[in-house]
Structures are given as C-alpha cells and as structure tokens.
Scaffold this motif. Structure first.
Motif, PDB file in Angstrom:
ATOM      1  N   ARG A  53      -5.825   3.323   6.104  1.00 25.03           N
ATOM      2  CA  ARG A  53      -4.717   2.676   5.402  1.00 25.03           C
ATOM      3  C   ARG A  53      -3.831   3.704   4.699  1.00 25.03           C
ATOM      4  NH1 ARG A  53      -6.321  -2.407   1.877  1.00 25.03           N
ATOM      5  NH2 ARG A  53      -4.032  -2.460   1.872  1.00 25.03           N
ATOM      6  N   ARG A  91      -9.352   9.488  -4.499  1.00 23.26           N
ATOM      7  CA  ARG A  91      -8.871   8.923  -5.758  1.00 23.26           C
ATOM      8  C   ARG A  91      -8.581   7.431  -5.670  1.00 23.26           C
ATOM      9  NH1 ARG A  91      -4.325  13.388  -7.680  1.00 23.26           N
ATOM     10  NH2 ARG A  91      -5.704  15.215  -7.748  1.00 23.26           N
ATOM     11  N   CYS A  92      -8.327   6.915  -4.473  1.00 21.44           N
ATOM     12  CA  CYS A  92      -7.946   5.515  -4.309  1.00 21.44           C
ATOM     13  C   CYS A  92      -9.075   4.741  -3.627  1.00 21.44           C
ATOM     14  CB  CYS A  92      -6.654   5.402  -3.483  1.00 21.44           C
ATOM     15  SG  CYS A  92      -5.288   6.398  -4.111  1.00 21.44           S
ATOM     16  N   ARG A  93      -9.006   3.428  -3.743  1.00 20.58           N
ATOM     17  CA  ARG A  93     -10.001   2.578  -3.105  1.00 20.58           C
ATOM     18  C   ARG A  93      -9.707   2.328  -1.635  1.00 20.58           C
ATOM     19  NH1 ARG A  93     -11.295  -2.218  -7.540  1.00 20.58           N
ATOM     20  NH2 ARG A  93     -12.007  -0.833  -9.227  1.00 20.58           N
ATOM     21  N   GLU A  94      -8.464   2.557  -1.210  1.00 20.02           N
ATOM     22  CA  GLU A  94      -8.126   2.354   0.195  1.00 20.02           C
ATOM     23  C   GLU A  94      -8.806   3.416   1.052  1.00 20.02           C
ATOM     24  OE1 GLU A  94      -5.211   0.260  -2.191  1.00 20.02           O
ATOM     25  OE2 GLU A  94      -6.026   2.297  -2.238  1.00 20.02           O
ATOM     26  N   GLY A  95      -9.068   3.046   2.294  1.00 18.49           N
ATOM     27  CA  GLY A  95      -9.679   3.982   3.223  1.00 18.49           C
ATOM     28  C   GLY A  95      -8.674   4.958   3.797  1.00 18.49           C
ATOM     29  N   GLU A  96      -9.181   5.892   4.583  1.00 16.68           N
ATOM     30  CA  GLU A  96      -8.314   6.936   5.148  1.00 16.68           C
ATOM     31  C   GLU A  96      -7.310   6.357   6.136  1.00 16.68           C
ATOM     32  OE1 GLU A  96     -10.567  10.115   6.762  1.00 16.68           O
ATOM     33  OE2 GLU A  96     -11.576  10.635   4.884  1.00 16.68           O
ATOM     34  N   ARG A 147       1.717   6.745  -6.792  1.00 16.27           N
ATOM     35  CA  ARG A 147       0.634   7.665  -7.150  1.00 16.27           C
ATOM     36  C   ARG A 147       1.067   9.115  -6.912  1.00 16.27           C
ATOM     37  NH1 ARG A 147      -5.000   7.916  -7.751  1.00 16.27           N
ATOM     38  NH2 ARG A 147      -4.732   5.835  -8.617  1.00 16.27           N
ATOM     39  N   THR A 172       0.834  -1.209   0.000  1.00 18.33           N
ATOM     40  CA  THR A 172       0.000   0.000   0.000  1.00 18.33           C
ATOM     41  C   THR A 172       0.863   1.251   0.000  1.00 18.33           C
ATOM     42  OG1 THR A 172      -1.709  -1.200   1.215  1.00 18.33           O
ATOM     43  CG2 THR A 172      -1.842   1.205   1.203  1.00 18.33           C
ATOM     44  N   ALA A 209      -7.773   9.584  -0.549  1.00 18.75           N
ATOM     45  CA  ALA A 209      -8.892   8.661  -0.353  1.00 18.75           C
ATOM     46  C   ALA A 209      -9.971   8.870  -1.404  1.00 18.75           C
ATOM     47  CB  ALA A 209      -9.476   8.836   1.051  1.00 18.75           C
TER      48      ALA A 209
END
Length: 352
Positions: free
Chosen positions: A84, A77-82, A59, A52, A75
């Motif tokens: 992570r 722009r990405c699929r990960e949560g805040e 990125r 990650t 967050a």
C-alpha cells in the motif's frame, strides 16, 4: 473523567463563533504554537489521490530534511504494508508531489534522491526573476560653456601705503569629454522549472469515444428482441436497472450483437460479469462493453466452403529394414541401406 471531558467540549462549542450547523462537522480550531506542519487544501482535498496517499504525503512533509522516506522506512513507522505504501508513492509521483532521481557521485556510486514538493502546480511555470529596485537615472553631463576671452581688469587707483594687488588669472573651461556608446543590457533570462511533471495537464485533448455499434439494418424483429433483452436485464443482474431512455439508446448496440448470431445468454454474461463496486452508471458500463467487446461478424458461405475444401496430401516415404544390417531406412521398396549398397559396390568392383 467523562464529566470533565463533556464540560470541556461544551465550553469549546460555546466559544465557536456564529451559529452551529444543524448537520455536518463542527470545527474546534485551536492555534498551534509548536510541532505543526502547514498542508495545502490542494493535497488534503485532492480529488484523485487516495486517503493513503494523502496520509503518506503529510507524513513525508512533516519529516525533517534528510529523513529516510523509502518504502521500508515508512512501513516501519506506519501501519500500512509495503504494497500500500508503494502504491501511494506511485500516486504521489504521478501527480508531481514526489520525484525519485538517480545520481552518480564522484566516487562512482549511484544513489537515489527523493524530492518532495508541497506545491507541484507552482513548478509548472518558470519562476520569475527577482525584481530589482529601480535605480535613479544618472544625470547627463551638462554641456560645458564656451570659452570666454580673458579681459584685463580695469586699473583701480590704490593708496600708496597698500601693496599693489596681485593679478588673478581666470582659467578657461575644459572641453567636454567624448561620450562613449553604451551597449543595451539584455533582461535576465527566466530560470527553468525544477522538473516537468510526468502526467499531462488536465486540459490535454482526449481521444474521441468510439460510437455505439449499429446493425446493418435495424429490423422490427431485432428492435423488439433488443428492447426485451435490456428491459429484462434487471431480473438477472439487479444492479443493471435501466431507464426507458437508456434502453432506447442501447437498443442498436444489442441489435448489432444479435445480428452477429450471438446468443442472448452469452450477451448477458459478457455485459454483466464482474461489474465495478459500487456501480454508479450501469448504462455507461453497458455502452462501453457493447462497443469494446463486439464480436466479429460470422463467416460467410464462401469462407465456410474454403474450410471444407480437402487439403493437399503429401506422400510419405515408408521405412524399410536393411536385409544385411537390419538398419531402418526410408525407401519406397525394400532392399539395402546406403552403407550396405556402397560396401557391396566396392566388393563387386574389387572382384572385377
């Protein structure tokens, strides 16, 4: 569509130079002409960064100058949560790739600047000053020749029709100018690095590990009990399967626990509870827990006798009820409270 894709893949594999490996990944490398970012292997293959964190770093590195790279902006722009993303940014900051600096503007407003460096190891050493091409040395002034005395030219007979020659004066050489002392030029000082990473270098000395605890005397009974405990440990926790060398090495530590009157089931629960997943080195984990979680020695006879000694008793003055106003007050004997005693004394004094 499937046939076209397979044909294209087969054609691409046929163009790969050299023999294809029998296992592992096969790279089909096509040159980029636009929209690409150069990423170093020190980041893509970093042994201590999570995937990650590596992805977030790539990125950020691909974004233009001035782009928002905060937790909420990433967050979105990405699929990960805040959570992570925040953990990944902390990893990058710990390894020197990212730095967040707070600055105060002339207007008094405080802002946070985010600086991303694609090669933080290059900032560990100060940059060398730019090399200046060597300039040719100036030629030293040649010493002037000594003045030569003027000589009269020999008279030359001239014809009567031509005018007499005009005498020419030979100028004397000027004296040399005095040489001025030239101060030596100091070399330019090397520029300081942009920032110093917060993590220590990998060559920093580490604190020595604590030795495995040992009993006061490793008796045959303690040795047999500790060996049996370690050999039987895999029946209760299958992931703690030990070799014969591991058992011999850990026997003194278990014997130290047994010497301190700890029950075997309590030792087993303490050593095998909540192990990391996956467990790669069970013997190392047991040695660490035997050393760090060692209970204190049991109290001696004198210490236990000190606990059984009677404590000193304190005399507590009981409560009494005043005979006149029924107010509660502390006194060893019944009677009147302080206010009523003072009132009675004033009446008796006035009556006298």
């Amino acid at each position: 569509m499937d046939t076209q894709q397979n044909t294209a893949l087969t054609r691409a594999l046929a163009e790969v130079p050299g023999p294809l490996p029998t296992s592992g990944v096969i790279h089909i490398t096509l040159p980029h002409t636009d929209r690409f970012t150069v990423v170093g292997n020190h980041l893509a293959q970093h042994p201590d960064l999570s995937c990650t964190a590596v992805g977030i770093a790539v990125r950020i590195q691909s974004l233009p100058q001035g782009a928002k790279v905060g937790i909420k902006a990433l967050a979105a722009r990405c699929r990960e949560g805040e959570k992570r993303i925040a953990a990944a940014l902390r990893e990058l900051e710990a390894h020197g790739y990212l730095r967040r600096v707070r600055e105060r503007l002339p207007s008094g407003r405080i802002i946070t600047r985010t600086v991303f460096c694609n090669r933080p190891t290059a900032l560990l050493h100060p940059r060398r000053p730019a090399e200046v091409p060597p300039q040719p040395a100036k030629p030293e002034p040649a010493p002037a020749p000594a003045p030569v005395p003027m000589q009269e030219p020999a008279p030359v007979p001239a014809p009567t029709q031509e005018p007499a020659p005009v005498p020419v004066c030979h100028p004397t050489a000027a004296p040399p100018a005095p040489e001025l002392p030239v101060a030596p030029v100091a070399p330019p000082a090397p520029s300081a690095p942009l920032f110093v990473p917060r993590v220590p270098p990998p060559t920093a000395p580490k604190a020595p590990r604590r030795p495995l605890p040992r009993p006061g005397e490793l008796t045959p009974e303690l040795d047999r009990a500790a060996t049996a405990f370690l050999s039987d440990l895999h029946r209760h926790a299958p992931q703690f399967t030990l070799s014969e060398d591991d058992v011999r090495r850990l026997v003194p530590g278990v014997a130290a626990w047994l010497e301190r009157a700890v029950r075997p089931d309590s030792i087993r629960r303490t050593l095998t509870d909540d192990p990391p997943q996956p467990l790669k080195h069970p013997a190392k984990l047991l040695a660490h827990r035997l050393t760090e979680l060692l209970p204190p020695a049991p109290p001696g006879v004198d210490d236990l006798a000190a606990l059984d000694r009677p404590r000193p008793r304190f005399t507590v003055t009981p409560f009494q009820t005043c005979d006149d106003c029924d107010r509660a007050f502390r006194s060893p004997t019944p009677g009147h409270c302080r206010d009523c005693r003072e009132t009675r004394a004033a009446y008796e004094q006035a009556a006298a």
